[in-house]
Design a protein around this motif. Structure first.
Motif, PDB file in Angstrom:
ATOM      1  N   LEU A  92       0.827  -1.214   0.000  1.00  0.00           N
ATOM      2  CA  LEU A  92       0.000   0.000   0.000  1.00  0.00           C
ATOM      3  C   LEU A  92       0.855   1.256   0.000  1.00  0.00           C
ATOM      4  N   SER A  93       1.914   1.221   0.810  1.00  0.00           N
ATOM      5  CA  SER A  93       2.819   2.370   0.867  1.00  0.00           C
ATOM      6  C   SER A  93       3.522   2.575  -0.472  1.00  0.00           C
ATOM      7  N   ALA A  94       3.974   1.489  -1.074  1.00  0.00           N
ATOM      8  CA  ALA A  94       4.679   1.587  -2.356  1.00  0.00           C
ATOM      9  C   ALA A  94       3.755   2.111  -3.457  1.00  0.00           C
ATOM     10  N   ILE A  95       2.501   1.641  -3.466  1.00  0.00           N
ATOM     11  CA  ILE A  95       1.534   2.126  -4.460  1.00  0.00           C
ATOM     12  C   ILE A  95       1.322   3.626  -4.306  1.00  0.00           C
ATOM     13  N   SER A  96       1.154   4.060  -3.047  1.00  0.00           N
ATOM     14  CA  SER A  96       0.962   5.494  -2.783  1.00  0.00           C
ATOM     15  C   SER A  96       2.174   6.306  -3.236  1.00  0.00           C
ATOM     16  N   ASP A  97       3.380   5.799  -2.939  1.00  0.00           N
ATOM     17  CA  ASP A  97       4.599   6.500  -3.361  1.00  0.00           C
ATOM     18  C   ASP A  97       4.690   6.589  -4.887  1.00  0.00           C
ATOM     19  N   LEU A  98       4.353   5.491  -5.558  1.00  0.00           N
ATOM     20  CA  LEU A  98       4.424   5.488  -7.021  1.00  0.00           C
ATOM     21  C   LEU A  98       3.409   6.457  -7.627  1.00  0.00           C
ATOM     22  N   GLU A  99       2.187   6.448  -7.091  1.00  0.00           N
ATOM     23  CA  GLU A  99       1.148   7.310  -7.644  1.00  0.00           C
ATOM     24  C   GLU A  99       1.440   8.785  -7.400  1.00  0.00           C
ATOM     25  N   ASN A 100       2.252   9.067  -6.371  1.00  0.00           N
ATOM     26  CA  ASN A 100       2.634  10.450  -6.079  1.00  0.00           C
ATOM     27  C   ASN A 100       4.046  10.778  -6.563  1.00  0.00           C
ATOM     28  N   ALA A 101       4.647   9.849  -7.337  1.00  0.00           N
ATOM     29  CA  ALA A 101       5.998  10.036  -7.896  1.00  0.00           C
ATOM     30  C   ALA A 101       7.001  10.368  -6.806  1.00  0.00           C
ATOM     31  N   ILE A 102       6.940   9.598  -5.688  1.00  0.00           N
ATOM     32  CA  ILE A 102       7.899   9.761  -4.592  1.00  0.00           C
ATOM     33  C   ILE A 102       9.070   8.816  -4.864  1.00  0.00           C
ATOM     34  N   LYS A 103      10.227   9.368  -5.164  1.00  0.00           N
ATOM     35  CA  LYS A 103      11.391   8.539  -5.457  1.00  0.00           C
ATOM     36  C   LYS A 103      12.178   8.199  -4.185  1.00  0.00           C
ATOM     37  N   GLU A 104      12.084   9.058  -3.174  1.00  0.00           N
ATOM     38  CA  GLU A 104      12.799   8.817  -1.918  1.00  0.00           C
ATOM     39  C   GLU A 104      11.876   7.985  -1.021  1.00  0.00           C
ATOM     40  N   ASN A 105      11.912   6.655  -1.221  1.00  0.00           N
ATOM     41  CA  ASN A 105      11.021   5.772  -0.472  1.00  0.00           C
ATOM     42  C   ASN A 105      11.764   4.501  -0.089  1.00  0.00           C
ATOM     43  N   THR A 106      11.216   3.790   0.863  1.00  0.00           N
ATOM     44  CA  THR A 106      11.839   2.535   1.323  1.00  0.00           C
ATOM     45  C   THR A 106      10.882   1.351   1.233  1.00  0.00           C
ATOM     46  N   SER A 107       9.600   1.599   0.963  1.00  0.00           N
ATOM     47  CA  SER A 107       8.593   0.532   1.023  1.00  0.00           C
ATOM     48  C   SER A 107       8.811  -0.527  -0.055  1.00  0.00           C
ATOM     49  N   LEU A 108       9.111  -0.088  -1.287  1.00  0.00           N
ATOM     50  CA  LEU A 108       9.299  -1.050  -2.374  1.00  0.00           C
ATOM     51  C   LEU A 108      10.501  -1.948  -2.090  1.00  0.00           C
ATOM     52  N   GLN A 109      11.553  -1.358  -1.538  1.00  0.00           N
ATOM     53  CA  GLN A 109      12.740  -2.128  -1.157  1.00  0.00           C
ATOM     54  C   GLN A 109      12.399  -3.135  -0.058  1.00  0.00           C
ATOM     55  N   ALA A 110      11.663  -2.679   0.975  1.00  0.00           N
ATOM     56  CA  ALA A 110      11.289  -3.571   2.078  1.00  0.00           C
ATOM     57  C   ALA A 110      10.388  -4.698   1.581  1.00  0.00           C
ATOM     58  N   LEU A 111       9.444  -4.374   0.678  1.00  0.00           N
ATOM     59  CA  LEU A 111       8.556  -5.397   0.131  1.00  0.00           C
ATOM     60  C   LEU A 111       9.344  -6.411  -0.692  1.00  0.00           C
ATOM     61  N   ALA A 112      10.328  -5.958  -1.451  1.00  0.00           N
ATOM     62  CA  ALA A 112      11.156  -6.873  -2.251  1.00  0.00           C
ATOM     63  C   ALA A 112      11.877  -7.868  -1.354  1.00  0.00           C
ATOM     64  N   ILE A 113      12.423  -7.388  -0.248  1.00  0.00           N
ATOM     65  CA  ILE A 113      13.132  -8.270   0.682  1.00  0.00           C
ATOM     66  C   ILE A 113      12.174  -9.301   1.268  1.00  0.00           C
ATOM     67  N   SER A 114      10.967  -8.842   1.663  1.00  0.00           N
ATOM     68  CA  SER A 114       9.979  -9.757   2.240  1.00  0.00           C
ATOM     69  C   SER A 114       9.541 -10.811   1.231  1.00  0.00           C
ATOM     70  N   LEU A 115       9.307 -10.398  -0.016  1.00  0.00           N
ATOM     71  CA  LEU A 115       8.909 -11.363  -1.050  1.00  0.00           C
ATOM     72  C   LEU A 115      10.038 -12.346  -1.356  1.00  0.00           C
ATOM     73  N   TYR A 116      11.264 -11.877  -1.302  1.00  0.00           N
ATOM     74  CA  TYR A 116      12.408 -12.770  -1.499  1.00  0.00           C
ATOM     75  C   TYR A 116      12.429 -13.844  -0.408  1.00  0.00           C
ATOM     76  N   GLU A 117      12.146 -13.434   0.818  1.00  0.00           N
ATOM     77  CA  GLU A 117      12.156 -14.378   1.939  1.00  0.00           C
ATOM     78  C   GLU A 117      11.025 -15.389   1.846  1.00  0.00           C
ATOM     79  N   THR A 118       9.919 -15.001   1.179  1.00  0.00           N
ATOM     80  CA  THR A 118       8.790 -15.932   1.037  1.00  0.00           C
ATOM     81  C   THR A 118       8.812 -16.684  -0.296  1.00  0.00           C
ATOM     82  N   GLY A 119       9.852 -16.456  -1.106  1.00  0.00           N
ATOM     83  CA  GLY A 119      10.035 -17.266  -2.319  1.00  0.00           C
ATOM     84  C   GLY A 119       9.474 -16.682  -3.596  1.00  0.00           C
ATOM     85  N   ASP A 120       8.878 -15.483  -3.554  1.00  0.00           N
ATOM     86  CA  ASP A 120       8.366 -14.857  -4.775  1.00  0.00           C
ATOM     87  C   ASP A 120       9.522 -14.096  -5.439  1.00  0.00           C
ATOM     88  N   LEU A 121      10.388 -14.838  -6.110  1.00  0.00           N
ATOM     89  CA  LEU A 121      11.637 -14.267  -6.618  1.00  0.00           C
ATOM     90  C   LEU A 121      11.429 -13.333  -7.794  1.00  0.00           C
TER      91      LEU A 121
END
Length: 575
Positions: free
Chosen positions: A276-305
């Protein structure tokens, strides 16, 4: 509560509810990730929107700067009051502040440039509060850009007791964020930096209004650090519920809530709020964000490579675009790990593809062998059919001989009985042979059915190329149908023609009905369903419909009553 003592029906209902709830949650998470994927596809649209806003602000800034320059170069500049000049600089300061706000989460280099412009304007205006405000803006940007020493130097040049309340809040916030970054990105003295971070956080809480969003957000952060995740979660959910639009503030609270669930070990909710945070950042063109990075790490840990690789790549692009060195360094440490896992998965998929290609080749060879086998069996069946025909001819000849013997032995009772016994025996043999032939045909049908059931459709189609038998049987069927029907309704064709205009009437050829007559013959027998008629005559429903319509159009009687007249034709004759 002992589940073993519960009724089996209740246990089953609980199990079904749990399974249904789990599937619903999984579907919800997947739909959220699909929405994030769509937002990533549209990221250029959102970027263009922010660029358009920045362009408008720059145009306004250019217009004001031009008017100030023109006034300064005019011969009548002496008549311009100092107050007018000050107001113009105030407008420049306000526009620079708007550009700073537009660039801060988007491109730190440009934001630093406009903050420096404002610092120069504030010094010209000799406005100490604006000087302090510009310095606080610069320190925040330097901290993001990894220039911690510069940020600390600027903050040390300020005196908290000389700042108004809003600036003092920004002052403590800047120090808190600075030491948070130092603690997160520097292993040396990280414990000391966390102590400073906590001290400035407490100072911030002391001057904030307890009912303000800022206070609640800082307090939720403190609760999360202290391990009081449930209390932090409640506060952040309240903050999110109070937002009507998904702005940058929504992204910040969602990211904070995702971090709370991460500390709790709740992967599903962690991924939900990071998304949700990443979607909001993308829709508002926020480049200084950490949510997409955090979500990528979490998905990596759950196997969604696949998604993890995609998200960390886009996160790296945003960090580089925004010029956030600290985030770039962190992502550069994670990216190779996710990339290696992604490459390994692709390699495994390629290996599986090769395996399946080999398997398909083997199966294809098996199918070819099966086709050859079936062809051989068909030849054997054809040979058996010819032998049966020969036997049938012999039986017919024997039947004629029996009839001749029966006529010759008519007067002798014993010879007649003997002849009858022989006749019955031959008839029995004939019926047995016919029965065997039928059984063989049934075995052949079962064999074909077995191949169809096992999924060898290509093989089945190849074995059914010949349509000669079907054509012959259909012809015999239609001949038998015509003879029987005309025996039952000998005047049908005459009566049917009487319903048509003279030039459109039908004639029998070789005592057989044509397709149009067969359609209405079936209607006369009570079969009015076009699908059944089409099935019997081996043609499409549209063809049946066209024939019926075409004949109705030739009728002497009203078209809508034509078929009712056909149904009333003739009476059944006795045999």
């Amino acid at each position: 509560m002992n589940l073993l003592k519960l009724p089996k029906k209740i246990i089953l209902l609980l199990f079904l509810f749990t399974a249904g709830f789990s599937r619903s949650m999984a579907a919800s998470a997947d739909s959220l990730l699909k929405a994030l994927d769509q937002a990533i596809k549209n990221r250029q649209i959102y970027t263009d929107r922010r660029e358009a806003t920045i362009s408008q602000l720059k145009q306004q800034l250019k217009s004001i700067s031009s008017s100030i320059g023109a006034a300064a170069s005019s011969k009548e500049s002496d008549r311009l009051s100092k107050e007018t000049d000050r107001l113009s600089k105030e407008k420049l300061y306000q526009l620079n502040s708007k550009l700073y706000q537009a660039y801060k989460p988007y491109q730190s280099d440009s934001a630093i440039r406009y903050a420096n412009y404002n610092l120069a304007i504030a010094r010209v205006l000799n406005d100490h509060q604006k000087v302090a405000e510009s310095k606080l803006q610069l320190s925040a940007l330097y901290a993001i850009a990894g220039m911690s020493m510069d940020a600390a130097s600027i903050l040390r040049s300020l005196q908290a007791d000389q700042l108004n309340l809003d600036l003092k809040i920004g002052y403590y916030q800047a120090y808190k964020d600075l030491y948070s970054n130092l603690a997160d990105y520097h292993n040396v003295n990280s414990g000391l930096y966390r102590q400073y971070n906590a001290a400035y956080r407490d100072s911030l809480l002391q001057i904030l209004q307890p009912s303000s969003k800022n206070y609640l957000g800082v307090y939720a952060e403190k609760l999360s650090i202290l391990g009081k995740y449930r209390e932090a979660e409640k506060i952040l959910l309240i903050l999110l519920s109070g937002l009507k639009t998904k702005n940058h503030e929504y992204a910040i609270w969602s990211s904070a809530l995702g971090n709370v669930y991460k500390q709790e070990g709740n992967t599903r909710l962690q991924q939900k709020y990071f998304a949700l945070s990443a979607i909001s950042d993308l829709e508002n063109a926020i480049k200084e964000n950490t949510s997409l990075q955090a979500l990528a790490i979490s998905l990596y840990e759950t196997g969604d490579l696949d998604r993890a690789y995609s998200y960390i790549k886009y996160s790296m692009e945003d960090a580089i675009f925004c010029n956030a060195p600290l985030r770039t360094i962190v992502i550069s440490k994670i990216f190779p790990i996710i990339d290696a896992a992604h490459q390994a998965k692709e390699k495994e998929q390629r290996t599986q593809l090769v395996y399946f290609l080999v398997l398909i080749s083997v199966l294809s060879a098996g199918l070819i062998a099966a086709v050859v086998y079936v062809f051989q069996q068909m030849k054997k069946l054809e040979k058996s059919r010819l032998e049966l025909q020969e036997v049938n001819g012999l039986l017919k000849q024997l039947n004629k001989d029996l009839q001749l013997v029966n006529q010759q032995l008519k007067g002798t009772n014993s010879k007649l009985m003997e002849a009858n016994r022989i006749k019955e025996e031959y008839i029995g043999n004939f019926l047995d042979l016919c029965s065997n032939y039928i059984n063989k045909l049934e075995d052949y049908r079962k064999g074909l059915n077995k191949k169809a059931s096992s999924g060898h459709l290509d093989l089945l189609f190849k074995t059914l190329k010949s349509t000669e038998l079907m054509t012959t049987e259909l012809k015999a069927l239609y001949k038998n149908f015509d003879d029987t029907f005309l025996h039952l309704y000998p005047d049908f064709v005459i009566a049917f023609n009487n319903l048509l205009v003279e030039e459109e009437r039908f004639e029998l050829k070789s005592g057989e009905l044509n397709t149009e007559l067969r359609i209405f013959a079936l209607l006369r027998l009570g079969i009015q369903d076009s699908a059944k008629i089409a099935s019997f005559l081996r043609c499409s429903m549209s063809t049946i419909y066209n024939y019926r319509t075409k004949v109705r159009n030739k009728a002497l009687v009203p078209r809508e009553d034509f078929e009712n007249y056909v149904i009333e034709i003739g009476t059944i004759s006795t045999f």
